[in-house]
Motif scaffolding. Structure first.
Motif, PDB file in Angstrom:
ATOM      1  N   PRO A 182      -0.257  -1.654   8.360  1.00 37.44           N
ATOM      2  CA  PRO A 182      -0.981  -0.606   7.121  1.00 37.44           C
ATOM      3  C   PRO A 182      -0.738   0.506   6.251  1.00 37.44           C
ATOM      4  CG  PRO A 182      -1.648  -1.340   9.661  1.00 37.44           C
ATOM      5  CD  PRO A 182      -0.452  -2.283   9.306  1.00 37.44           C
ATOM      6  N   LEU A 183      -0.743   0.238   4.938  1.00 36.79           N
ATOM      7  CA  LEU A 183      -0.313   1.328   4.679  1.00 36.79           C
ATOM      8  C   LEU A 183      -0.651   2.515   4.705  1.00 36.79           C
ATOM      9  CD1 LEU A 183      -0.515  -0.459   0.651  1.00 36.79           C
ATOM     10  CD2 LEU A 183       1.347  -0.669   2.892  1.00 36.79           C
ATOM     11  N   THR A 184       0.690   3.985   4.325  1.00 36.52           N
ATOM     12  CA  THR A 184       0.197   4.911   3.963  1.00 36.52           C
ATOM     13  C   THR A 184       0.405   5.578   2.904  1.00 36.52           C
ATOM     14  OG1 THR A 184       2.333   5.916   4.681  1.00 36.52           O
ATOM     15  CG2 THR A 184       0.578   5.238   6.834  1.00 36.52           C
ATOM     16  N   PRO A 185      -0.415   6.483   2.317  1.00 39.16           N
ATOM     17  CA  PRO A 185       0.387   7.189   1.333  1.00 39.16           C
ATOM     18  C   PRO A 185       1.833   6.851   0.702  1.00 39.16           C
ATOM     19  CG  PRO A 185      -1.265   8.710   1.858  1.00 39.16           C
ATOM     20  CD  PRO A 185      -0.932   7.665   3.094  1.00 39.16           C
ATOM     21  N   ALA A 186       2.714   7.230   1.918  1.00 38.54           N
ATOM     22  CA  ALA A 186       4.230   7.448   1.397  1.00 38.54           C
ATOM     23  C   ALA A 186       3.826   5.687   0.598  1.00 38.54           C
ATOM     24  CB  ALA A 186       4.909   7.281   2.656  1.00 38.54           C
ATOM     25  N   ALA A 187       3.864   4.539   0.616  1.00 35.38           N
ATOM     26  CA  ALA A 187       3.523   3.714  -0.242  1.00 35.38           C
ATOM     27  C   ALA A 187       3.692   4.220  -1.672  1.00 35.38           C
ATOM     28  CB  ALA A 187       2.573   2.208   0.035  1.00 35.38           C
ATOM     29  N   VAL A 189       4.200   6.928  -2.871  1.00 33.44           N
ATOM     30  CA  VAL A 189       5.577   7.437  -3.534  1.00 33.44           C
ATOM     31  C   VAL A 189       6.551   7.144  -3.174  1.00 33.44           C
ATOM     32  CG1 VAL A 189       7.305   9.353  -2.389  1.00 33.44           C
ATOM     33  CG2 VAL A 189       5.088   9.703  -1.800  1.00 33.44           C
ATOM     34  N   PHE A 190       7.503   5.909  -2.670  1.00 35.07           N
ATOM     35  CA  PHE A 190       7.988   4.806  -3.064  1.00 35.07           C
ATOM     36  C   PHE A 190       8.065   3.880  -4.579  1.00 35.07           C
ATOM     37  CE2 PHE A 190       9.588   0.418  -3.439  1.00 35.07           C
ATOM     38  CZ  PHE A 190      11.078   0.477  -2.466  1.00 35.07           C
ATOM     39  N   ALA A 191       6.421   3.716  -4.609  1.00 41.32           N
ATOM     40  CA  ALA A 191       6.226   3.542  -6.185  1.00 41.32           C
ATOM     41  C   ALA A 191       6.310   4.431  -7.017  1.00 41.32           C
ATOM     42  CB  ALA A 191       4.719   2.930  -5.849  1.00 41.32           C
ATOM     43  N   TRP A 192       6.371   5.346  -6.495  1.00 44.25           N
ATOM     44  CA  TRP A 192       6.437   6.606  -8.354  1.00 44.25           C
ATOM     45  C   TRP A 192       7.699   5.990  -7.811  1.00 44.25           C
ATOM     46  CZ3 TRP A 192       9.978  10.713  -6.958  1.00 44.25           C
ATOM     47  CH2 TRP A 192      10.029  11.940  -7.809  1.00 44.25           C
ATOM     48  N   GLY A 193       8.702   6.323  -7.095  1.00 42.76           N
ATOM     49  CA  GLY A 193       9.914   6.426  -7.424  1.00 42.76           C
ATOM     50  C   GLY A 193      10.632   5.246  -8.433  1.00 42.76           C
ATOM     51  N   GLY A 194       9.795   3.475  -8.152  1.00 42.88           N
ATOM     52  CA  GLY A 194      10.062   2.644  -8.534  1.00 42.88           C
ATOM     53  C   GLY A 194       9.655   2.933 -10.003  1.00 42.88           C
ATOM     54  N   VAL A 195       9.341   3.477  -9.680  1.00 51.04           N
ATOM     55  CA  VAL A 195       8.601   3.526 -11.806  1.00 51.04           C
ATOM     56  C   VAL A 195       9.202   4.915 -12.484  1.00 51.04           C
ATOM     57  CG1 VAL A 195       6.060   4.595 -13.353  1.00 51.04           C
ATOM     58  CG2 VAL A 195       6.096   3.536 -11.263  1.00 51.04           C
ATOM     59  N   ILE A 196       9.674   5.788 -12.101  1.00 52.57           N
ATOM     60  CA  ILE A 196      10.114   6.676 -12.271  1.00 52.57           C
ATOM     61  C   ILE A 196      11.912   6.314 -12.871  1.00 52.57           C
ATOM     62  CG2 ILE A 196      11.391   9.586 -12.204  1.00 52.57           C
ATOM     63  CD1 ILE A 196       8.348   9.051 -13.075  1.00 52.57           C
ATOM     64  N   ALA A 197      12.431   5.710 -11.613  1.00 50.14           N
ATOM     65  CA  ALA A 197      13.277   4.992 -12.445  1.00 50.14           C
ATOM     66  C   ALA A 197      13.250   4.357 -13.312  1.00 50.14           C
ATOM     67  CB  ALA A 197      13.631   4.393 -10.751  1.00 50.14           C
ATOM     68  N   ALA A 239      12.516   9.546  -2.279  1.00 49.16           N
ATOM     69  CA  ALA A 239      11.199   8.333  -2.531  1.00 49.16           C
ATOM     70  C   ALA A 239      11.151   7.325  -2.279  1.00 49.16           C
ATOM     71  CB  ALA A 239      10.355   8.320  -4.044  1.00 49.16           C
ATOM     72  N   LEU A 240      12.562   6.438  -2.864  1.00 53.93           N
ATOM     73  CA  LEU A 240      13.026   5.084  -2.148  1.00 53.93           C
ATOM     74  C   LEU A 240      13.687   4.617  -0.863  1.00 53.93           C
ATOM     75  CD1 LEU A 240      13.787   4.067  -5.849  1.00 53.93           C
ATOM     76  CD2 LEU A 240      11.395   3.720  -4.857  1.00 53.93           C
ATOM     77  N   LEU A 246      10.710   8.924   6.169  1.00 57.42           N
ATOM     78  CA  LEU A 246      11.915   9.611   5.444  1.00 57.42           C
ATOM     79  C   LEU A 246      11.768  10.236   4.136  1.00 57.42           C
ATOM     80  CD1 LEU A 246      15.285   7.289   6.617  1.00 57.42           C
ATOM     81  CD2 LEU A 246      13.920   9.902   7.843  1.00 57.42           C
ATOM     82  N   ARG A 247      10.786   9.276   3.539  1.00 56.70           N
ATOM     83  CA  ARG A 247      10.030   9.426   1.819  1.00 56.70           C
ATOM     84  C   ARG A 247       9.650  11.494   2.305  1.00 56.70           C
ATOM     85  NH1 ARG A 247       7.312   4.096   1.936  1.00 56.70           N
ATOM     86  NH2 ARG A 247       8.912   2.592   2.643  1.00 56.70           N
ATOM     87  N   PRO A 248       9.097  11.815   0.976  1.00 58.82           N
ATOM     88  CA  PRO A 248       8.893  12.989   1.278  1.00 58.82           C
ATOM     89  C   PRO A 248       7.407  12.688   0.635  1.00 58.82           C
ATOM     90  CG  PRO A 248      10.232  12.575  -1.354  1.00 58.82           C
ATOM     91  CD  PRO A 248      10.596  11.847   0.030  1.00 58.82           C
ATOM     92  N   THR A 249       6.227  13.588   0.712  1.00 61.07           N
ATOM     93  CA  THR A 249       5.223  13.581   0.655  1.00 61.07           C
ATOM     94  C   THR A 249       4.921  13.490  -1.282  1.00 61.07           C
ATOM     95  OG1 THR A 249       4.400  15.463   0.640  1.00 61.07           O
ATOM     96  CG2 THR A 249       3.797  14.337   2.715  1.00 61.07           C
ATOM     97  N   ALA A 250       3.539  13.560  -1.546  1.00 65.38           N
ATOM     98  CA  ALA A 250       3.115  13.907  -2.788  1.00 65.38           C
ATOM     99  C   ALA A 250       3.469  15.070  -2.925  1.00 65.38           C
ATOM    100  CB  ALA A 250       1.694  13.967  -3.158  1.00 65.38           C
ATOM    101  N   GLN A 251       3.045  16.059  -1.944  1.00 68.91           N
ATOM    102  CA  GLN A 251       3.031  17.576  -2.603  1.00 68.91           C
ATOM    103  C   GLN A 251       4.638  17.821  -2.285  1.00 68.91           C
ATOM    104  OE1 GLN A 251       0.930  19.624  -3.775  1.00 68.91           O
ATOM    105  NE2 GLN A 251       2.293  21.073  -3.262  1.00 68.91           N
ATOM    106  N   GLY A 252       5.045  17.323  -1.332  1.00 68.88           N
ATOM    107  CA  GLY A 252       7.332  17.909  -1.448  1.00 68.88           C
ATOM    108  C   GLY A 252       7.680  17.076  -3.028  1.00 68.88           C
TER     109      GLY A 252
END
Length: 524
Positions: A182-187, A189-197, A239-240, A246-252
């Motif tokens: 089951p997914l949470t908003p943390a998924a 955030v991981f994608a955000w890290g990949g997109v920015i990378a 984020a990754l 261990l990932r920050p939230t989007a607000q984090g």
């Protein structure tokens, strides 16, 4: 060729793109603007279970504040066709930008990171998980990034890993998404890290190849971040993290990037920092009215056109009452409605359009235009009540034709005609006027000279003072400069409605364009 094809009142102009769920078209709105219309594949649209998910998930997506997103404007079912309408964002997607212009760096990369984090914060704040954040779902507009397709991946049953792998993009999927958990908003955030990378290096964070190989690297190996700007490397690394805890939230993310600023401020950071990375080409998006008479204020006379027959629309599209909205969207927590400040208009959200004796109001692209007949005054209500403890109202407006005045108003009522108007004229005068239907109004400040530009940002504050609200303090800024201040203790008006207004001269009409409108609670 789309020909004369019309779906839900939207005339399809040309195909923008195709995806797993359907086609996306550039379309003309019923009021003459442009929008992106996603037409769902008929096989899906005929499925009763899909229709139920469609109603539920679009209701959730509709609640998302429009910060750095392409907001959902409309949705429904026209016969056997399900459709979703979003704001049309002119610009390429991030994948195209990196392919054509190379990796981003410096201020542009930082603004991209802030913009996407801002979008995720708004999306998560509405209880939505994007589930498929990737470069092609980030459109680059002249004012910065816009995230599209949030929550839409949930419309297809994704209980199995196979369906998730089809809907999600392997290169940006979180480890828990690969495992089918089951997914949470943390998924996201991981994608955000990949997109920015990807944006900062031009490489997929876990390399290319067969999907199975990429998914294995996501589970077992670290992302390739060499070459990424040092200033953003740390937050991307966090984020990754493989463990979502261990990932920050989007607000984090926002806190690390810009010091924990509010969403509205973060949006301004993006717009001021962005330096025109977006190309001129268009990217594929897969994702109360009143008028006043000559010299005197009149009673409300304009209403939004009725919804056409023969098609089903969800309650929020027709501008239904809040009670209907809450029931239709199945909100579990009433606080969600109170967490959507500031309100930022897209001017398709129940703003009045149509013609009256005083002039015309219409949606114009992403803006809103008032054309005022000679000697008349038009004032329009936002589809949102003011907060209880004072309000800040702002707009960006242009006097596109003729002479006259324009601006914002607050503490008003469509029923009584009461309101405080903050106005700027084409000749560079500012006023604050207390108005009531059937009177000429009482000038509380001005007219006074103030510097104007072609496009003027007008900000007004209305705040009640005293133990019983027996005095209202009124302040006005023009292009970031405080230009007027007044108070009213003579039966002052209290918080109610707010909106925009325009008035023409005695002998010629005037046309005013509003390109933004925001309501925010005033600081206590």
């Amino acid at each position: 060729m789309n020909g004369d094809r019309v779906i839900g009142g939207y005339a399809l102009r040309r195909l923008l793109g195709r995806g797993g769920m359907g086609e996306v078209h550039l379309a003309a709105t019923p009021t003459g603007g442009l929008a992106a219309v996603k037409v769902i594949n008929p096989a899906l649209a005929r499925d009763p279970a899909f229709r139920r998910r469609f109603e539920r998930e679009v209701a959730a997506a509709r609640r998302v504040a429009r910060f750095c997103t392409a907001p959902v404007l409309d949705a429904g079912i026209d016969g056997d066709v399900a459709y979703l309408v979003t704001e049309y964002v002119k610009g390429p997607d991030l994948a195209e930008v990196v392919r054509d212009q190379g990796p981003l760096s410096g201020g542009n990369l930082e603004a991209l990171a802030v913009g996407i984090a801002t979008a995720l914060s708004a999306i998560h704040g509405a209880g939505v998980i994007h589930r498929d954040l990737k470069p092609s779902n980030v459109l680059i507009s002249p004012l910065g990034p816009r995230v599209i397709d949030f929550g839409i991946a949930q419309l297809v049953d994704n209980d199995s890993l196979a369906s998730q792998a089809i809907l999600g993009t392997p290169a940006f999927m979180a480890p828990e998404q690969v495992r089918g958990e089951p997914l949470t908003p943390a998924a996201d955030v991981f994608a955000w890290g990949g997109v920015i990378a990807f944006a900062g290096t031009g490489r997929l964070p876990f390399g290319g190849g067969a999907p199975g190989e990429v998914l294995y690297r996501i589970m077992q190996e670290g992302a390739r971040l060499d070459g990424l700007d040092e200033g953003i490397l740390g937050v991307v690394s966090r984020a990754l993290a493989k463990d979502p805890r261990l990932r920050p939230t989007a607000q984090g993310l926002l806190s690390e990037l810009v010091g924990g600023t509010r969403l509205s401020t973060a949006t301004e950071v993006v717009e001021r920092t962005w330096t025109g990375t977006g190309a001129a080409s268009a990217g594929a998006q897969l994702g109360g009215g009143q008028s006043g008479g000559p010299q005197l204020d009149g009673l409300p006379s304009m209403a939004r056109p009725a919804v056409g027959r023969g098609r089903r629309r969800w309650p929020w599209v027709a501008g239904a009452a809040v009670a209907v909205l809450v029931a239709g969207a199945a909100l579990a927590v009433p606080e969600l409605l109170r967490e959507t400040w500031p309100y930022e208009a897209d001017f398709a959200d129940a703003w009045a359009v149509g013609t009256s004796e005083g002039g015309n109001a219409r949606q114009a692209g992403t803006g809103y235009e008032l054309t005022v007949n000679p000697g008349w005054r038009l004032w329009k209500s936002a589809p949102r009540r003011e907060p209880d403890n004072g309000v800040i109202v702002s707009t960006k407006a242009t006097l596109a034709q003729g002479a006259g005045e324009y601006g914002v108003w607050c503490h008003g009522s469509a029923g009584s005609g009461d309101r405080y108007e903050f106005a700027v004229t084409g000749s560079g005068k500012v006023t604050i006027v207390k108005r009531r239907t059937g009177t000429r109004g009482t000038t509380l400040y001005g007219p006074a000279d103030a510097p104007i530009t072609d496009v003027n940002r007008i900000v007004a504050e209305c705040t009640s003072r005293g133990n019983s609200g027996d005095q209202v303090t009124l302040r006005m800024w023009l292009n970031e400069r405080l230009v007027a201040e007044a108070s009213d203790a003579d039966a002052p008006y209290g918080p109610d409605e707010a909106g925009v207004h325009a008035a023409s001269g005695a002998t010629a009409s005037a046309r005013v364009r509003f390109d933004s409108f925001t309501l925010s609670p005033a600081a206590r």
